[in-house]
Each structure stands twice: as C-alpha cells, then as structure tokens.
Design a protein around this motif. Structure first.
Motif, short mmCIF file in Angstrom:
data_model
loop_
_atom_site.label_atom_id
_atom_site.label_comp_id
_atom_site.label_asym_id
_atom_site.label_seq_id
_atom_site.Cartn_x
_atom_site.Cartn_y
_atom_site.Cartn_z
N SER A 1 38.29 26.18 50.89
CA SER A 1 38.06 27.07 49.76
C SER A 1 39.40 27.66 49.33
O SER A 1 40.33 27.78 50.14
CB SER A 1 37.07 28.18 50.12
OG SER A 1 37.57 28.98 51.19
N LYS B 1 41.41 30.66 48.70
CA LYS B 1 41.32 32.07 49.09
C LYS B 1 42.15 32.97 48.19
O LYS B 1 41.73 34.08 47.85
CB LYS B 1 41.77 32.25 50.54
CG LYS B 1 40.98 31.40 51.54
CD LYS B 1 39.52 31.79 51.59
CE LYS B 1 39.30 33.16 52.17
NZ LYS B 1 37.85 33.50 52.28
N ASP B 2 43.34 32.49 47.80
CA ASP B 2 44.22 33.36 47.01
C ASP B 2 45.29 32.50 46.35
O ASP B 2 45.40 31.29 46.63
CB ASP B 2 44.86 34.43 47.90
CG ASP B 2 45.29 35.66 47.12
OD1 ASP B 2 45.23 35.62 45.86
OD2 ASP B 2 45.69 36.65 47.75
N LYS C 1 42.27 37.75 38.20
CA LYS C 1 41.47 38.25 39.31
C LYS C 1 40.51 39.32 38.82
O LYS C 1 40.79 40.07 37.90
CB LYS C 1 42.36 38.84 40.41
CG LYS C 1 43.21 37.82 41.16
CD LYS C 1 43.94 38.48 42.33
CE LYS C 1 44.75 37.48 43.13
NZ LYS C 1 45.40 38.11 44.30
N ARG C 2 39.34 39.36 39.47
CA ARG C 2 38.38 40.41 39.18
C ARG C 2 38.78 41.69 39.91
O ARG C 2 39.68 41.69 40.76
CB ARG C 2 36.98 39.97 39.59
CG ARG C 2 36.45 38.78 38.78
CD ARG C 2 35.00 38.46 39.15
NE ARG C 2 34.47 37.42 38.28
CZ ARG C 2 34.57 36.11 38.53
NH1 ARG C 2 35.20 35.70 39.64
NH2 ARG C 2 34.05 35.23 37.68
N ASN D 1 37.33 43.16 42.24
CA ASN D 1 37.14 43.09 43.69
C ASN D 1 38.10 42.11 44.36
O ASN D 1 38.00 41.86 45.56
CB ASN D 1 35.70 42.70 44.02
CG ASN D 1 35.32 41.33 43.46
OD1 ASN D 1 36.14 40.65 42.84
ND2 ASN D 1 34.06 40.95 43.67
N GLY D 2 39.00 41.51 43.58
CA GLY D 2 39.98 40.60 44.14
C GLY D 2 39.60 39.13 44.09
O GLY D 2 40.43 38.27 44.41
N ASP D 3 38.37 38.81 43.68
CA ASP D 3 37.97 37.40 43.57
C ASP D 3 38.75 36.70 42.47
O ASP D 3 39.07 37.30 41.42
CB ASP D 3 36.47 37.29 43.28
CG ASP D 3 35.62 37.71 44.46
OD1 ASP D 3 36.18 37.83 45.58
OD2 ASP D 3 34.40 37.94 44.27
N LEU D 4 39.05 35.44 42.72
CA LEU D 4 39.81 34.67 41.75
C LEU D 4 38.93 34.24 40.59
O LEU D 4 37.74 33.94 40.76
CB LEU D 4 40.41 33.43 42.42
CG LEU D 4 41.37 33.66 43.59
CD1 LEU D 4 41.86 32.30 44.12
CD2 LEU D 4 42.54 34.53 43.19
#
Length: 448
Positions: A238, A240-241, A418-419, A421-424
């Motif tokens: 996945s 991640k960043d 990024k959102r 909440n930090g999600d890509l």
C-alpha cells in the motif's frame, strides 16, 4: 394416401407393406392420418417409430416407441428400439433406466471423465515490460497480469434411480501471475527508477456436485454447487506516504513527489468462493427450453446471474442443433452475455460443436459441469470448438480449442494532496491492453 376415413385393416396392410418395402415417408403419412382418426395399436406405433428412426428423426421416434411400450411393455424389440432412439437423441439417463422392468439396472457409476487442459497467452511476456507514462509527473504505476494456466479434472456420473442422477467433478488449476510497481525516485542522495516485481502462481481447487431430478421423461430440474479454494502468494503493498520537494513556490500547482513510501508484506492468500444455482429444462419435439439462475460469491463481491437457453432441433433430428442463450448479471460489472452454439453430428461416431459468447464476462459463470476458470481480467469475447469421437460403444474421445479476448489494466497514481487526517489523495488513470488467451483441452469418457 388421401385423407379419407381409414379402417384398421387398411392401415395395418398399408403400413406393413410400406415397412417391408422401406417406404418410410409413405408409412409415416399413413400412420399419422390413422392416429388422428383414432386408430392406434402396438405394431402401428412400432413401425412408425422405426420409420422415423430410419429417417434420422430419433426425437420423433422416441415418442412412438414409448407409446408402443404402453401397449406392450414387455416387448424386447420395442424396448431395444426405444433405448437406441434415446441414446441417439442424447437422452442417456432415460436410456439407462429403460430396461429396469426386466430386473436389470444401470451401474451406480455409469461414466468417468478425466480431462486435461493447457492455455497460452500471446502477450504475457510483452505486457511485463509495458511502461507508457501518461505525463511527465512522478506517478506510481501498478500492474497485475494473468498468464497461461493448466488444469486437470475428473468427473463421475452416478445413476441413483429413474428420477435421480448426480454428476460430480473435482479439478485443479494453476495459473501464472505477475505483479509490478514502478515509479521514479528523484532525491539527490539516492535517485533512480524503482521497479518492484513479483512472479507467483495461483492454484484453484474445486469440487462440483450436480443432482438432477427427472419428474417426467421430458423434464429435468438440476441443482448445483461449485466451490473453489483459491491459494496464491502475491505481495501485499500500500502507498503509505510521499516525500515532497522542499518548499515549492507559493501558488505553484501540486508538487510531484520525489519518492513514494510503500508498506510491503508477503503473505499466503487463501480464498473460498462458490457458485450455486438451479435450472429447469423441458424437452419438446423440436426444441428444448432451459432456464437457469445462480449466485456467485467471490472473494470480495456477490453476483446474481440468470439466463434462458433455447436449443432448436430442426426436423426433430439430433444430427444438427443450434442453441441461443442470453444471460443477465447483477452485481459488480453488471451486464448481459449472449451465447450461440451449433452442434453437428454427420456420423454416429463423430460430432463437432462451435460456440461463441459476447458481453461482459468479468464474473460470468458458464457452468457446464466441467472445470470453470474465472480470469480476473474483463473478458468480452470467447469462442471455441469441441470435437467428440466415438470409436467404440462405451469409449468417447473429446477435445477442443477455446479463444478468448480480455484486457488487463495498468493503473497510474498521481499525487493530488492530503486530507486533513493525513490520508493521501491520489488521482488514478488507467491504460487498458487487450490480449488473447488460447486453451487446448482433451479427455475421454468411459461408460460402463
């Protein structure tokens, strides 16, 4: 003979003489007129059935032989002709039980069918190296390919009673698979093009059971359950960043990442899938109607499928038939599938079948009791040919070739922010590539 009122003596003499002189059409004409006028007896039905069988119209002959046996159930000649007409018409279950009145019953297992198959994929190797980037940004590419496969299966056909038959099949299938992830790493300390690859196999073990119930000679109700155990060892990953370039100018568009941070894990996957359904078939003189419905439970989705098939027998002859089917699918990748089938039997020992399918077959179950292989890639076209050769009474050799066209998808992920909440946020674009899968298979049917 003109359609005037006939007497029993006229009918008996006329049909007997036509039978002696092999004037089958004249015999049939006289017989049909006599039956319409209420003259009906054992020898008339027997002669008429023989006449139809001589003209290769076995489905029509079955009706008259069955009626003859109603007049005289113990006549061995009528029974022999009736069994022969059933076999020639493909009604093996009725034929197997036609002689039980004499104390003889068919074997519990009436046939075994081993089968092997091997496929080829003409674009599998070339698709491994495909890299057609949509733009100059640093994008992450995801690719998963399905390659050639081979399978082996074994089928048993059980006769339980005149009303019940059970088909069972076990099979094993192994398919080559390929994963690939690519992106650019543009950091000053460690630049380069990153390629992660994994070649692995998927194995499918399946068990199929198909009880068939015959409430009457021309009706069949079939239930089936086909269960699959799918074992594979792909790489789970996945995104991640991302690492962004330092301090882009104010007002500049979303910067392209200089690196992608992936979470990678290796694990053995075991998924259980199954398909279960029911079909209702009714045989008429010139056609057969078959309605089917089933539910397919995949690893991450459920699909409902229903279909209707009409098989036409021109002139009530089993020598040639054509079947048209339409199926509707509900669930992911909903749509319709159309199937056309032509079967020709020029000789008693040789039969050929041609078929083609069009439509959305991503989750389509073309269930016929043999090995089912469901490729994960969308399939839109499938065609093939089957050949059956019967050199001996209880031994059949069969084989075939199937061509299918599918497309595989290469996914490009473009970083879009990024959102909170930090999600890509990743914008995805897809490149589709068509490829052909060719399957050659063969086996034997050994009857007891």
């Amino acid at each position: 003979m003109a359609q005037s009122t006939l007497t029993f003596t006229q009918v008996d003499v006329s049909t007997y003489k036509a039978w002696e002189e092999a004037r089958w059409r004249d015999l049939i004409d006289t017989s049909e007129i006599a039956i319409d006028q209420g003259i009906d007896y054992f020898y008339l039905r027997l002669r008429t059935g023989i006449a139809y069988q001589k003209l290769k119209r076995d489905r029509k002959a079955m009706i008259h032989f069955a009626k003859a046996l109603e007049f005289n159930s113990g006549d061995p000649l009528a029974k022999q002709y009736y069994i022969s007409a059933c076999v020639n018409s493909g009604d093996f279950h009725t034929a197997a039980w036609a002689d039980t009145s004499s104390g003889k019953r068919p074997h519990r297992i009436i046939a075994i069918i081993p089968e092997l198959g091997q496929s080829s994929n003409d674009a599998y190797e070339s698709l491994k190296t495909v890299y057609e980037k949509p733009n100059n940004r640093n994008m992450l590419m995801e690719k998963e390919l399905s390659g050639p496969f081979q399978y082996a299966s074994f089928t048993l056909i059980h006769e339980l009673s005149p009303q019940w038959q059970i088909d069972q099949n076990i099979s094993w299938l192994q398919m080559e698979k390929f994963q690939q992830v690519q992106y650019d790493k543009t950091t000053l300390l460690n630049p380069g093009h990153i390629t992660l690859e994994n070649s692995f196999t998927t194995q499918q073990f399946s068990w199929y059971i198909n009880p068939k119930y015959y409430p009457s000679p021309n009706r069949e109700v079939a239930f089936y359950l086909h269960s699959f155990l799918v074992v594979s060892n792909p790489v789970d990953y996945s995104i991640k960043d991302v690492i962004l370039p330092p301090m882009p100018p104010v007002g500049s568009p979303t910067p392209s990442p200089v690196d992608f941070i992936l979470s990678i894990d290796t694990a053995k996957h075991t998924d259980f899938e199954f398909s279960t359904g029911i079909s209702f078939k009714k045989n008429h003189l010139y056609f057969t109607r078959d309605w089917q419905t089933n539910i397919y439970k995949g690893s991450n989705s459920i699909h409902l499928q229903t279909g209707l098939t009409y098989t036409i027998y021109p002139f009530a002859k089993p020598r040639f038939s054509m079947a048209s089917s339409v199926y509707g699918n509900l669930g992911r990748e909903s749509g319709f599938v159309f199937k056309q089938n032509f079967r020709y039997k020029p000789f008693s020992f040789f039969e050929v079948e041609l078929y083609g399918l069009m439509g959305n077959m991503t989750y389509f179950t073309d269930n016929n009791g043999a090995t089912i292989y469901n490729l994960p890639d969308p399939m839109r076209l499938k065609a093939g040919m089957n050949i059956m050769l019967t050199p001996f009474k209880k031994l059949v050799f069969f084989g075939g070739y199937t061509f299918s066209q599918s497309n595989t998808q290469v996914i490009w992920n473009d970083f879009a922010g990024k959102r909170n909440n930090g999600d890509l946020i990743l914008n995805q674009s897809v490149n589709s590539y068509f490829y052909n899968n060719k399957l050659i298979f063969g086996g034997i049917l050994w009857a007891f």
